[in-house]
Write a protein that holds these residues in place. Structure first.
Motif, mmCIF file in Angstrom:
data_model
loop_
_atom_site.group_PDB
_atom_site.id
_atom_site.type_symbol
_atom_site.label_atom_id
_atom_site.label_comp_id
_atom_site.label_asym_id
_atom_site.label_seq_id
_atom_site.Cartn_x
_atom_site.Cartn_y
_atom_site.Cartn_z
ATOM 1 N N SER A 1 41.198 45.223 35.710
ATOM 2 C CA SER A 1 42.091 45.356 36.803
ATOM 3 C C SER A 1 41.995 44.517 37.966
ATOM 4 O O SER A 1 41.326 43.363 37.780
ATOM 5 N N TYR B 1 40.159 39.864 40.745
ATOM 6 C CA TYR B 1 40.058 40.876 39.475
ATOM 7 C C TYR B 1 38.758 41.228 39.320
ATOM 8 O O TYR B 1 37.561 40.511 39.532
ATOM 9 N N GLU C 1 44.425 42.057 40.972
ATOM 10 C CA GLU C 1 45.572 40.980 40.885
ATOM 11 C C GLU C 1 45.087 39.682 41.178
ATOM 12 O O GLU C 1 43.932 39.699 42.132
ATOM 13 N N LEU C 2 45.482 38.485 41.069
ATOM 14 C CA LEU C 2 45.048 37.455 41.432
ATOM 15 C C LEU C 2 45.316 37.098 42.915
ATOM 16 O O LEU C 2 46.399 37.242 43.544
ATOM 17 N N THR C 3 44.257 36.762 43.880
ATOM 18 C CA THR C 3 44.235 36.475 44.880
ATOM 19 C C THR C 3 43.170 35.294 45.327
ATOM 20 O O THR C 3 42.297 35.034 44.452
#
Length: 126
Positions: free
Chosen positions: A77, A54, A79-81
């Motif tokens: 902005s 994020y 996405e969860l990684t």
């Protein structure tokens, strides 16, 4: 010197499960060391992005001591990684009142966030 981000969204905190220097596995706020020629704010933004995927915006300095700056942040902005790092075991959103995730180090910061959310209910980051 360390910098970390307390990212809050929908009454949940973004936490990373990691191995720490003392040998324990704990849930912690994303963060890490401040690199040469980097500000605490820049380190916070970089570390949160590296560890969680994020990009975030710093809202305010939440807490500071001699070795660490902790910032209240919101996601802008991404996405969860999970970072490809042997120390980061998991990344997830945890409830603000899910006390079993918080230890003696993170609990005081969580208490500060709880106070802020009670005072600032109308703000968009809660």
């Amino acid at each position: 010197m360390l910098s970390q981000g307390v990212v809050i969204q929908n009454n949940q905190l973004l936490m990373v499960k990691q191995r720490v220097k003392r040998g324990d596995t704990v849930w912690n706020f994303p963060g890490g060391g401040v690199e040469k020629d980097e500000t605490f704010e820049e380190a916070c933004i970089r570390e949160v992005r590296e560890e969680t995927g994020y990009a975030e915006r710093i809202i305010e300095l939440l807490y500071t001591n001699d070795s660490k700056h902790t910032y209240l942040c919101e996601v802008v902005s991404g996405e969860l990684t999970i970072e490809d790092d042997e120390d980061i075991l998991d990344v997830q959103w945890v409830g603000l009142f899910d006390d079993h995730y918080f230890d003696d180090v993170s609990k005081p910061i969580v208490e500060l966030v709880r106070k802020l959310t009670m005072q600032e209910r109308g703000k968009r980051y809660v």
